[in-house]
Design a protein around this motif. Structure first.
Motif, PDB file in Angstrom:
ATOM      1  N   PRO A 139       0.780  -1.251   0.000  1.00  0.00           N
ATOM      2  CA  PRO A 139       0.000   0.000   0.000  1.00  0.00           C
ATOM      3  C   PRO A 139       0.803   1.287   0.000  1.00  0.00           C
ATOM      4  O   PRO A 139       0.211   2.363   0.115  1.00  0.00           O
ATOM      5  N   GLY A 140       2.117   1.233  -0.126  1.00  0.00           N
ATOM      6  CA  GLY A 140       2.905   2.466  -0.198  1.00  0.00           C
ATOM      7  C   GLY A 140       2.734   3.317   1.040  1.00  0.00           C
ATOM      8  O   GLY A 140       2.877   2.848   2.167  1.00  0.00           O
ATOM      9  N   ARG A 141       2.409   4.584   0.844  1.00  0.00           N
ATOM     10  CA  ARG A 141       2.209   5.490   1.981  1.00  0.00           C
ATOM     11  C   ARG A 141       0.773   5.471   2.493  1.00  0.00           C
ATOM     12  O   ARG A 141       0.438   6.182   3.428  1.00  0.00           O
ATOM     13  N   GLY A 142      -0.096   4.685   1.829  1.00  0.00           N
ATOM     14  CA  GLY A 142      -1.496   4.631   2.231  1.00  0.00           C
ATOM     15  C   GLY A 142      -2.372   5.634   1.514  1.00  0.00           C
ATOM     16  O   GLY A 142      -3.567   5.750   1.808  1.00  0.00           O
ATOM     17  N   THR A 143      -1.801   6.346   0.549  1.00  0.00           N
ATOM     18  CA  THR A 143      -2.549   7.388  -0.155  1.00  0.00           C
ATOM     19  C   THR A 143      -3.730   6.825  -0.924  1.00  0.00           C
ATOM     20  O   THR A 143      -4.844   7.384  -0.886  1.00  0.00           O
ATOM     21  N   LEU A 144      -3.523   5.730  -1.638  1.00  0.00           N
ATOM     22  CA  LEU A 144      -4.597   5.148  -2.440  1.00  0.00           C
ATOM     23  C   LEU A 144      -5.754   4.714  -1.557  1.00  0.00           C
ATOM     24  O   LEU A 144      -6.916   5.018  -1.849  1.00  0.00           O
ATOM     25  N   MET A 145      -5.463   4.031  -0.456  1.00  0.00           N
ATOM     26  CA  MET A 145      -6.543   3.570   0.426  1.00  0.00           C
ATOM     27  C   MET A 145      -7.275   4.750   1.053  1.00  0.00           C
ATOM     28  O   MET A 145      -8.507   4.740   1.168  1.00  0.00           O
ATOM     29  N   ALA A 146      -6.528   5.775   1.459  1.00  0.00           N
ATOM     30  CA  ALA A 146      -7.172   6.950   2.048  1.00  0.00           C
ATOM     31  C   ALA A 146      -8.122   7.605   1.053  1.00  0.00           C
ATOM     32  O   ALA A 146      -9.244   8.012   1.415  1.00  0.00           O
ATOM     33  N   ASP A 147      -7.715   7.708  -0.203  1.00  0.00           N
ATOM     34  CA  ASP A 147      -8.579   8.308  -1.229  1.00  0.00           C
ATOM     35  C   ASP A 147      -9.795   7.443  -1.502  1.00  0.00           C
ATOM     36  O   ASP A 147     -10.914   7.957  -1.696  1.00  0.00           O
ATOM     37  N   MET A 148      -9.621   6.121  -1.526  1.00  0.00           N
ATOM     38  CA  MET A 148     -10.757   5.234  -1.781  1.00  0.00           C
ATOM     39  C   MET A 148     -11.760   5.289  -0.631  1.00  0.00           C
ATOM     40  O   MET A 148     -12.976   5.304  -0.858  1.00  0.00           O
ATOM     41  N   LEU A 149     -11.264   5.323   0.596  1.00  0.00           N
ATOM     42  CA  LEU A 149     -12.174   5.379   1.739  1.00  0.00           C
ATOM     43  C   LEU A 149     -12.921   6.701   1.782  1.00  0.00           C
ATOM     44  O   LEU A 149     -14.118   6.746   2.126  1.00  0.00           O
ATOM     45  N   ARG A 150     -12.249   7.784   1.421  1.00  0.00           N
ATOM     46  CA  ARG A 150     -12.922   9.088   1.389  1.00  0.00           C
ATOM     47  C   ARG A 150     -14.010   9.098   0.323  1.00  0.00           C
ATOM     48  O   ARG A 150     -15.135   9.576   0.558  1.00  0.00           O
ATOM     49  N   ALA A 151     -13.689   8.562  -0.862  1.00  0.00           N
ATOM     50  CA  ALA A 151     -14.683   8.521  -1.939  1.00  0.00           C
ATOM     51  C   ALA A 151     -15.847   7.596  -1.585  1.00  0.00           C
ATOM     52  O   ALA A 151     -16.990   7.841  -1.999  1.00  0.00           O
ATOM     53  N   ALA A 152     -15.575   6.539  -0.821  1.00  0.00           N
ATOM     54  CA  ALA A 152     -16.624   5.585  -0.459  1.00  0.00           C
ATOM     55  C   ALA A 152     -17.722   6.236   0.376  1.00  0.00           C
ATOM     56  O   ALA A 152     -18.879   5.794   0.365  1.00  0.00           O
ATOM     57  N   LYS A 153     -17.395   7.304   1.091  1.00  0.00           N
ATOM     58  CA  LYS A 153     -18.380   7.978   1.937  1.00  0.00           C
ATOM     59  C   LYS A 153     -19.522   8.575   1.121  1.00  0.00           C
ATOM     60  O   LYS A 153     -20.603   8.850   1.660  1.00  0.00           O
ATOM     61  N   ARG A 154     -19.282   8.781  -0.172  1.00  0.00           N
ATOM     62  CA  ARG A 154     -20.345   9.325  -1.026  1.00  0.00           C
ATOM     63  C   ARG A 154     -21.411   8.275  -1.324  1.00  0.00           C
ATOM     64  O   ARG A 154     -22.448   8.592  -1.914  1.00  0.00           O
ATOM     65  N   PHE A 155     -21.145   7.036  -0.948  1.00  0.00           N
ATOM     66  CA  PHE A 155     -22.082   5.935  -1.164  1.00  0.00           C
ATOM     67  C   PHE A 155     -22.339   5.295   0.203  1.00  0.00           C
ATOM     68  O   PHE A 155     -21.689   4.302   0.575  1.00  0.00           O
ATOM     69  N   PRO A 156     -23.242   5.886   0.991  1.00  0.00           N
ATOM     70  CA  PRO A 156     -23.414   5.502   2.401  1.00  0.00           C
ATOM     71  C   PRO A 156     -23.620   4.012   2.632  1.00  0.00           C
ATOM     72  O   PRO A 156     -23.044   3.446   3.572  1.00  0.00           O
ATOM     73  N   ALA A 157     -24.437   3.358   1.818  1.00  0.00           N
ATOM     74  CA  ALA A 157     -24.691   1.928   2.034  1.00  0.00           C
ATOM     75  C   ALA A 157     -23.416   1.119   1.826  1.00  0.00           C
ATOM     76  O   ALA A 157     -23.133   0.177   2.575  1.00  0.00           O
ATOM     77  N   PHE A 158     -22.664   1.494   0.816  1.00  0.00           N
ATOM     78  CA  PHE A 158     -21.399   0.799   0.556  1.00  0.00           C
ATOM     79  C   PHE A 158     -20.417   1.053   1.701  1.00  0.00           C
ATOM     80  O   PHE A 158     -19.786   0.114   2.215  1.00  0.00           O
ATOM     81  N   ALA A 159     -20.277   2.306   2.103  1.00  0.00           N
ATOM     82  CA  ALA A 159     -19.347   2.646   3.178  1.00  0.00           C
ATOM     83  C   ALA A 159     -19.706   1.917   4.462  1.00  0.00           C
ATOM     84  O   ALA A 159     -18.816   1.492   5.220  1.00  0.00           O
ATOM     85  N   ALA A 160     -21.004   1.748   4.714  1.00  0.00           N
ATOM     86  CA  ALA A 160     -21.443   1.074   5.939  1.00  0.00           C
ATOM     87  C   ALA A 160     -21.071  -0.407   5.935  1.00  0.00           C
ATOM     88  O   ALA A 160     -20.983  -1.028   7.011  1.00  0.00           O
ATOM     89  N   SER A 161     -20.864  -0.966   4.762  1.00  0.00           N
ATOM     90  CA  SER A 161     -20.523  -2.395   4.683  1.00  0.00           C
ATOM     91  C   SER A 161     -19.061  -2.666   5.031  1.00  0.00           C
ATOM     92  O   SER A 161     -18.705  -3.793   5.368  1.00  0.00           O
ATOM     93  N   ILE A 162     -18.214  -1.653   4.941  1.00  0.00           N
ATOM     94  CA  ILE A 162     -16.774  -1.840   5.141  1.00  0.00           C
ATOM     95  C   ILE A 162     -16.489  -2.028   6.625  1.00  0.00           C
ATOM     96  O   ILE A 162     -16.749  -1.152   7.443  1.00  0.00           O
ATOM     97  N   ARG A 163     -15.941  -3.184   6.958  1.00  0.00           N
ATOM     98  CA  ARG A 163     -15.665  -3.507   8.356  1.00  0.00           C
ATOM     99  C   ARG A 163     -14.194  -3.309   8.729  1.00  0.00           C
ATOM    100  O   ARG A 163     -13.876  -3.037   9.888  1.00  0.00           O
ATOM    101  N   ALA A 164     -13.297  -3.477   7.749  1.00  0.00           N
ATOM    102  CA  ALA A 164     -11.880  -3.436   8.088  1.00  0.00           C
ATOM    103  C   ALA A 164     -11.042  -3.120   6.862  1.00  0.00           C
ATOM    104  O   ALA A 164     -11.508  -3.223   5.711  1.00  0.00           O
ATOM    105  N   VAL A 165      -9.810  -2.725   7.126  1.00  0.00           N
ATOM    106  CA  VAL A 165      -8.799  -2.526   6.094  1.00  0.00           C
ATOM    107  C   VAL A 165      -7.603  -3.409   6.453  1.00  0.00           C
ATOM    108  O   VAL A 165      -7.114  -3.351   7.597  1.00  0.00           O
ATOM    109  N   HIS A 166      -7.179  -4.222   5.502  1.00  0.00           N
ATOM    110  CA  HIS A 166      -6.030  -5.102   5.708  1.00  0.00           C
ATOM    111  C   HIS A 166      -4.894  -4.665   4.782  1.00  0.00           C
ATOM    112  O   HIS A 166      -5.088  -4.572   3.563  1.00  0.00           O
TER     113      HIS A 166
END
Length: 482
Positions: A139-166
């Motif tokens: 994951p490098g510096r974590g930039t990609l995951m941080a951007d994906m998680l931020r964008a996921a918030k625009r889709f509340p049902a999808f964001a609510a399904s996310i339980r963890a990051v590995h």
């Protein structure tokens, strides 16, 4: 500044990237190391050969070779990148302008946002599973995951399904950066149980309340059919070790190995009277040699008939058995847990022979120089990854990154960002970043995207087209033209 790639495969040597190709070709072909100047000129006009400093990792590799004989490029690459003695990824600042290369997520937030949209669409395709988790390899510096998680918030049902990051990450320094990028709380953080490495996180809670865990290997992740994994491997496979072989007479393959270089150069201290010394002018401690017979690596890696039928005497091929192992494991895991995955990397959909290279301070460098102080990488063979996943998962693609991003709506996102600011400099930067990600003369063509779905899946993922009848009935054969 260059991205973490070199447009330098044999198949592209006739393209408009001739200048970049010429620079890169000096870093990896068997004889190319001799193009590097090792002459240091004194003020009086005389010259001497000067070797690089014998750093601890260089000494470790050198002693290994002196004890056991020449080593494979794969072993050299693995040691130089992840050795605790001073491997490249034990350092922290290797990404971005202050590091050695720039990756797509570091160029623009648009990249991560578009990737998040892909996962949202395929979460819908899977019937909106109640529990999901993101899994990122390298994951490098974590930039990609941080951007994906931020964008996921625009889709509340999808964001609510996310339980963890590995995160699959071995580097202690990079783990700390990922911890910071996701806003993890130190109060909630569990550290590595090692008194010599107290600051390395193992588990934490992100600013959004997600459980974040780190692993050395993917098999350490606890699976479960009730939690659908959404896997991302961005510029992960290019850093896995490769073996390099050369075809000789009678279909016999010799292996290109790394040996200790001739000791006909003065030590680094001898440069004191020679004025300023350029790193590329120093003689390396290592050189390439050919094996005198077929090695065990060659016998195992080249048992696929295509290697004897597709290549001629003198041709080189690079093979990464570790990539095949990881791909098989990834395919099995996605199928067992009804998951989905994207592999984004630079490379071609065929086997290449001369792509092993070093990158240091945004420039191509001799890969045998100063191990541990530069990134070592090789183009990904996507056909090899698909072959490894055959019967284990459904692979779609690869498609070029530019085509993928356009099909997923990056132009619409660019327009939104342009409208959000009246700053002309910022608008220009946004357009420049978009161009770097999508243009065929930049990252849009050499980077590819491969989708992985369960072997039972009948769906064709967006934006991958189903294969034609001709493609299904005609085996793909590519002959590299020098």
């Amino acid at each position: 500044m260059i991205p973490r790639l070199a447009i330098r495969s044999n198949a592209l040597r006739h393209a408009a990237k001739a200048k970049a190709t010429a620079s890169a070709s000096a870093s990896s072909s068997f004889s190319a190391i001799h193009r590097y100047s090792t002459q240091i000129f004194r003020p009086d006009g005389s010259s001497i050969k000067v070797k690089e400093e014998l750093a601890p990792l260089t000494k470790h590799i050198r002693n290994t070779i002196l004890s056991t004989g020449p080593i494979s490029i794969a072993k050299y690459m693995q040691t130089a990148l992840i050795s605790p003695v001073g491997g490249y990824y034990t350092r922290g600042q290797v990404f971005g302008r202050s590091g050695d290369f720039v990756t797509s997520p570091e160029i623009s937030q648009m990249f991560g946002e578009i990737m998040a949209v892909w996962y949202v669409l395929h979460w819908e395709m899977l019937g909106r599973p109640e529990k999901t988790s993101f899994v990122e390899l390298g994951p490098g510096r974590g930039t990609l995951m941080a951007d994906m998680l931020r964008a996921a918030k625009r889709f509340p049902a999808f964001a609510a399904s996310i339980r963890a990051v590995h995160f699959i990450e071995r580097s202690p320094e990079l783990r700390k950066m990922q911890h910071e990028k996701l806003g993890c709380s130190w109060e909630s953080t569990r550290m590595v149980e090692d008194k010599n490495d107290k600051g390395t996180p193992v588990a934490a809670t992100s600013a959004d309340g997600l459980t974040v865990r780190w692993y050395d290997l993917m098999e350490e992740i606890e699976g479960g059919s009730d939690c659908v994994p959404m896997v991302m491997a961005h510029e992960f496979f290019d850093a896995l070790p490769v073996y390099k072989f050369e075809k000789g007479a009678g279909d016999q393959w010799s292996e290109i190995l790394v040996d200790v270089a001739d000791s006909d150069a003065a030590p680094m201290a001898a440069a004191a009277n020679a004025g300023k010394v350029d790193a590329n002018q120093l003689a390396t401690h290592f050189k390439y040699v050919r094996s005198r017979s077929v090695t065990a690596n060659a016998a195992l890696a080249l048992n696929n008939p295509k290697f004897s039928s597709m290549f001629d005497k003198g041709d080189h091929v690079e093979v990464s058995p570790e990539s095949a192992r990881v791909m098989m494991q990834l395919a099995d895991w996605i199928s067992a847990n009804n998951g989905m995955g994207l592999i984004v990397d630079y490379g071609q959909d065929w086997t290449q022979g001369d792509t092993f290279r070093g990158i240091r301070s945004h420039k191509f460098a001799n890969p045998l120089s100063s191990p541990g102080l530069m990134d070592l990488t090789a183009d990904v063979d996507f056909s090899y990854l698909r072959y490894a996943a055959k019967g284990r998962a459904q692979c779609h693609g690869p498609v070029e990154q530019g085509a993928f991003l356009h099909a997923m709506g990056i132009q619409a996102r660019l327009q939104q960002l342009l409208k959000s600011t009246s700053d002309e400099n910022m608008q220009k930067t946004l357009v420049d970043c978009y161009t770097r990600l999508t243009d065929a003369q930049s990252m849009g063509r050499i980077y590819k995207v491969l989708a992985v779905l369960p072997k039972s899946s009948q769906a064709v993922p967006i934006p991958f087209a189903p294969p034609s009848k001709e493609e299904l009935n005609t085996p793909k054969v590519e002959k590299i033209v020098r």
